[in-house]
Scaffold this motif. Structure first.
Motif, PDB file in Angstrom:
ATOM      1  N   GLN A 119      -2.683  17.980  -6.942  1.00 54.73           N
ATOM      2  CA  GLN A 119      -2.758  18.599  -8.262  1.00 54.73           C
ATOM      3  C   GLN A 119      -1.862  17.874  -9.256  1.00 54.73           C
ATOM      4  OE1 GLN A 119      -1.703  22.551  -6.925  1.00 54.73           O
ATOM      5  NE2 GLN A 119      -3.800  23.297  -7.148  1.00 54.73           N
ATOM      6  N   GLN A 120      -0.682  17.469  -8.805  1.00 54.30           N
ATOM      7  CA  GLN A 120       0.231  16.736  -9.677  1.00 54.30           C
ATOM      8  C   GLN A 120      -0.344  15.384 -10.074  1.00 54.30           C
ATOM      9  OE1 GLN A 120       3.848  16.599  -7.393  1.00 54.30           O
ATOM     10  NE2 GLN A 120       4.366  18.746  -7.782  1.00 54.30           N
ATOM     11  N   ILE A 121      -0.987  14.706  -9.125  1.00 53.34           N
ATOM     12  CA  ILE A 121      -1.572  13.395  -9.412  1.00 53.34           C
ATOM     13  C   ILE A 121      -2.705  13.521 -10.427  1.00 53.34           C
ATOM     14  CG2 ILE A 121      -2.934  11.517  -8.398  1.00 53.34           C
ATOM     15  CD1 ILE A 121      -1.228  11.933  -5.832  1.00 53.34           C
ATOM     16  N   PHE A 122      -3.553  14.528 -10.271  1.00 58.40           N
ATOM     17  CA  PHE A 122      -4.637  14.721 -11.237  1.00 58.40           C
ATOM     18  C   PHE A 122      -4.079  15.055 -12.618  1.00 58.40           C
ATOM     19  CE2 PHE A 122      -7.784  15.075  -7.776  1.00 58.40           C
ATOM     20  CZ  PHE A 122      -8.840  14.380  -8.360  1.00 58.40           C
ATOM     21  N   GLU A 123      -2.995  15.821 -12.667  1.00 56.45           N
ATOM     22  CA  GLU A 123      -2.380  16.158 -13.950  1.00 56.45           C
ATOM     23  C   GLU A 123      -1.889  14.902 -14.654  1.00 56.45           C
ATOM     24  OE1 GLU A 123       1.656  18.450 -14.930  1.00 56.45           O
ATOM     25  OE2 GLU A 123       0.093  19.792 -14.178  1.00 56.45           O
ATOM     26  N   VAL A 124      -1.211  14.027 -13.913  1.00 55.20           N
ATOM     27  CA  VAL A 124      -0.722  12.775 -14.491  1.00 55.20           C
ATOM     28  C   VAL A 124      -1.898  11.898 -14.912  1.00 55.20           C
ATOM     29  CG1 VAL A 124       0.502  10.622 -13.968  1.00 55.20           C
ATOM     30  CG2 VAL A 124       1.447  12.814 -13.231  1.00 55.20           C
ATOM     31  N   ARG A 125      -2.940  11.877 -14.106  1.00 54.26           N
ATOM     32  CA  ARG A 125      -4.096  11.043 -14.436  1.00 54.26           C
ATOM     33  C   ARG A 125      -4.719  11.466 -15.767  1.00 54.26           C
ATOM     34  NH1 ARG A 125      -9.560   9.666 -10.821  1.00 54.26           N
ATOM     35  NH2 ARG A 125     -10.597   8.495 -12.489  1.00 54.26           N
ATOM     36  N   ARG A 126      -4.869  12.773 -15.976  1.00 54.03           N
ATOM     37  CA  ARG A 126      -5.456  13.237 -17.233  1.00 54.03           C
ATOM     38  C   ARG A 126      -4.618  12.782 -18.427  1.00 54.03           C
ATOM     39  NH1 ARG A 126      -6.417  17.942 -14.274  1.00 54.03           N
ATOM     40  NH2 ARG A 126      -4.542  18.928 -15.136  1.00 54.03           N
ATOM     41  N   ILE A 127      -3.301  12.903 -18.312  1.00 53.31           N
ATOM     42  CA  ILE A 127      -2.424  12.502 -19.408  1.00 53.31           C
ATOM     43  C   ILE A 127      -2.571  11.010 -19.710  1.00 53.31           C
ATOM     44  CG2 ILE A 127      -0.001  12.227 -20.087  1.00 53.31           C
ATOM     45  CD1 ILE A 127       0.562  14.771 -18.376  1.00 53.31           C
ATOM     46  N   LEU A 128      -2.539  10.195 -18.668  1.00 54.18           N
ATOM     47  CA  LEU A 128      -2.637   8.746 -18.850  1.00 54.18           C
ATOM     48  C   LEU A 128      -3.985   8.329 -19.421  1.00 54.18           C
ATOM     49  CD1 LEU A 128      -0.946   7.430 -15.564  1.00 54.18           C
ATOM     50  CD2 LEU A 128       0.036   7.466 -17.860  1.00 54.18           C
ATOM     51  N   LEU A 152       0.827  -1.205   0.000  1.00 55.53           N
ATOM     52  CA  LEU A 152       0.000   0.000   0.000  1.00 55.53           C
ATOM     53  C   LEU A 152       0.866   1.261   0.000  1.00 55.53           C
ATOM     54  CD1 LEU A 152      -2.700  -1.207   2.534  1.00 55.53           C
ATOM     55  CD2 LEU A 152      -3.098  -0.710   0.116  1.00 55.53           C
ATOM     56  N   GLU A 153       1.987   1.198   0.699  1.00 57.44           N
ATOM     57  CA  GLU A 153       2.897   2.345   0.722  1.00 57.44           C
ATOM     58  C   GLU A 153       3.496   2.572  -0.662  1.00 57.44           C
ATOM     59  OE1 GLU A 153       6.401   4.229   3.522  1.00 57.44           O
ATOM     60  OE2 GLU A 153       6.078   2.052   3.560  1.00 57.44           O
ATOM     61  N   ASN A 154       3.804   1.497  -1.364  1.00 58.96           N
ATOM     62  CA  ASN A 154       4.354   1.617  -2.716  1.00 58.96           C
ATOM     63  C   ASN A 154       3.358   2.260  -3.670  1.00 58.96           C
ATOM     64  OD1 ASN A 154       6.785   0.449  -1.980  1.00 58.96           O
ATOM     65  ND2 ASN A 154       6.160  -1.622  -2.584  1.00 58.96           N
ATOM     66  N   GLU A 155       2.082   2.140  -3.357  1.00 57.21           N
ATOM     67  CA  GLU A 155       1.033   2.743  -4.193  1.00 57.21           C
ATOM     68  C   GLU A 155       0.664   4.151  -3.728  1.00 57.21           C
ATOM     69  OE1 GLU A 155      -2.275   0.056  -4.226  1.00 57.21           O
ATOM     70  OE2 GLU A 155      -1.329  -1.289  -5.668  1.00 57.21           O
ATOM     71  N   GLY A 156       1.272   4.619  -2.656  1.00 57.42           N
ATOM     72  CA  GLY A 156       0.989   5.958  -2.183  1.00 57.42           C
ATOM     73  C   GLY A 156      -0.236   6.074  -1.309  1.00 57.42           C
ATOM     74  N   LEU A 157      -0.795   4.946  -0.884  1.00 58.45           N
ATOM     75  CA  LEU A 157      -2.005   4.985  -0.054  1.00 58.45           C
ATOM     76  C   LEU A 157      -1.678   4.982   1.435  1.00 58.45           C
ATOM     77  CD1 LEU A 157      -4.345   2.500  -1.974  1.00 58.45           C
ATOM     78  CD2 LEU A 157      -4.242   4.987  -2.139  1.00 58.45           C
ATOM     79  N   VAL A 205      -5.503   6.419 -10.044  1.00 58.01           N
ATOM     80  CA  VAL A 205      -6.941   6.415  -9.740  1.00 58.01           C
ATOM     81  C   VAL A 205      -7.161   6.164  -8.247  1.00 58.01           C
ATOM     82  CG1 VAL A 205      -9.097   5.116 -10.058  1.00 58.01           C
ATOM     83  CG2 VAL A 205      -7.742   5.788 -12.048  1.00 58.01           C
ATOM     84  N   LEU A 206      -6.449   5.206  -7.689  1.00 51.67           N
ATOM     85  CA  LEU A 206      -6.581   4.915  -6.267  1.00 51.67           C
ATOM     86  C   LEU A 206      -6.147   6.102  -5.422  1.00 51.67           C
ATOM     87  CD1 LEU A 206      -5.271   1.236  -6.236  1.00 51.67           C
ATOM     88  CD2 LEU A 206      -7.629   1.990  -5.922  1.00 51.67           C
ATOM     89  N   ARG A 207      -5.068   6.761  -5.837  1.00 50.47           N
ATOM     90  CA  ARG A 207      -4.600   7.925  -5.090  1.00 50.47           C
ATOM     91  C   ARG A 207      -5.575   9.092  -5.220  1.00 50.47           C
ATOM     92  NH1 ARG A 207       1.835   8.530  -5.975  1.00 50.47           N
ATOM     93  NH2 ARG A 207       1.575  10.000  -4.250  1.00 50.47           N
ATOM     94  N   CYS A 208      -6.238   9.202  -6.363  1.00 54.47           N
ATOM     95  CA  CYS A 208      -7.262  10.239  -6.528  1.00 54.47           C
ATOM     96  C   CYS A 208      -8.446   9.975  -5.599  1.00 54.47           C
ATOM     97  CB  CYS A 208      -7.739  10.309  -7.976  1.00 54.47           C
ATOM     98  SG  CYS A 208      -6.607  11.194  -9.082  1.00 54.47           S
ATOM     99  N   SER A 209      -8.796   8.709  -5.424  1.00 53.12           N
ATOM    100  CA  SER A 209      -9.886   8.372  -4.503  1.00 53.12           C
ATOM    101  C   SER A 209      -9.527   8.795  -3.087  1.00 53.12           C
ATOM    102  CB  SER A 209     -10.172   6.868  -4.550  1.00 53.12           C
ATOM    103  OG  SER A 209     -10.635   6.476  -5.818  1.00 53.12           O
ATOM    104  N   LEU A 210      -8.273   8.590  -2.703  1.00 57.20           N
ATOM    105  CA  LEU A 210      -7.803   9.022  -1.389  1.00 57.20           C
ATOM    106  C   LEU A 210      -7.857  10.547  -1.278  1.00 57.20           C
ATOM    107  CD1 LEU A 210      -6.465   8.367   1.351  1.00 57.20           C
ATOM    108  CD2 LEU A 210      -4.258   8.447   0.169  1.00 57.20           C
ATOM    109  N   ILE A 211      -7.443  11.218  -2.330  1.00 55.39           N
ATOM    110  CA  ILE A 211      -7.477  12.684  -2.360  1.00 55.39           C
ATOM    111  C   ILE A 211      -8.906  13.189  -2.197  1.00 55.39           C
ATOM    112  CG2 ILE A 211      -7.196  14.679  -3.899  1.00 55.39           C
ATOM    113  CD1 ILE A 211      -4.725  13.058  -5.051  1.00 55.39           C
TER     114      ILE A 211
END
Length: 229
Positions: free
Chosen positions: A79-88, A54-59, A154-160
């Motif tokens: 904000q950085q995570i959402f930016e990467v998510r949009r690109i992917l 879970l730590e490796n996934e940032g949760l 996506v999982l990190r966005c859910s946490l956010i």
């Protein structure tokens, strides 16, 4: 690691991840190895291995001499995570419009039916299913590396969202998920990308990620400009 220990670790990992994404375990909450182990009937070693994943996934984050905690992403990191998510996810759409297994449409629509089944009844499950829709899209590209990266963001966005979001509109999410499927099936990449862009923008918009003024000077500076005009 033996197969039985590996299976147990995966089971504990899955349960903890689900509890985090469904917001039962809140950001900043401590995760004592002994308590988790007692609840799941496993050793602290198994729990520790699950927490590392879970730590490796940032949760989850580990703090020295204090143990493991559910992660609390900063607004800048969010904000950085959402930016990467949009690109992917834009790349996911482009690939799927070029190639997708025919069975993929059935899988996607079956998932949307699950989302519709919990509308207005189970907010946490709705949030988890919404994220899993995007993970399924990535998996259907057949690119395992891309799917792994999408799953993580996506999982990190859910946490956010559990930390910063004002609300969650599952009605809107399910409707747009259906529109995305239709556009991909029609081979209309630009329309599908447009829907996804709006969709992710709405998700991010529900999180208060803009920096907030922290002093009366900063708060009143905006109004002061009107005085001198």
């Amino acid at each position: 690691m033996s197969d039985s220990k590996s299976t147990l670790t995966s089971a504990v990992y899955d349960l903890l991840r689900k509890a985090i994404i469904e917001q039962a375990l809140k950001p900043g909450m401590r995760l004592p190895e002994d308590t988790v182990g007692e609840q799941f009937g496993v050793s602290r070693t198994i729990v520790r291995q699950a927490l590392v994943r879970l730590e490796n996934e940032g949760l989850v984050v580990t703090r020295r001499n204090r143990g493991a905690f559910v992660a609390e992403p900063s607004k800048e990191e969010a904000q950085q995570i959402f930016e990467v998510r949009r690109i992917l996810e834009m790349e996911v759409i482009r690939i799927l419009c070029d190639r997708i297994p025919q069975s993929g449409y059935d899988q996607l629509r079956a998932h949307v039916q699950k989302e519709q089944g919990v509308l207005g009844r189970d907010g946490p499950v709705s949030i988890r299913l919404a994220g899993e829709f995007h993970i399924l899209l990535a998996e259907l590209t057949g690119n395992e590396v891309l799917a792994r990266y999408v799953a993580e963001v996506v999982l990190r966005c859910s946490l956010i969202m559990s930390l910063y979001a004002r609300s969650h509109s599952s009605d809107c999410a399910v409707d747009e998920h259906s529109q995305i499927i239709d556009a991909i099936e029609a081979g209309e990449a630009e329309r599908a990308i447009g829907i996804m862009t709006h969709h992710l923008g709405a998700v991010q918009g529900r999180a208060e990620l803009a920096a907030q003024p922290d002093s009366i000077r900063a708060i009143l500076s905006h109004y002061g400009r009107e005085l001198v005009q």
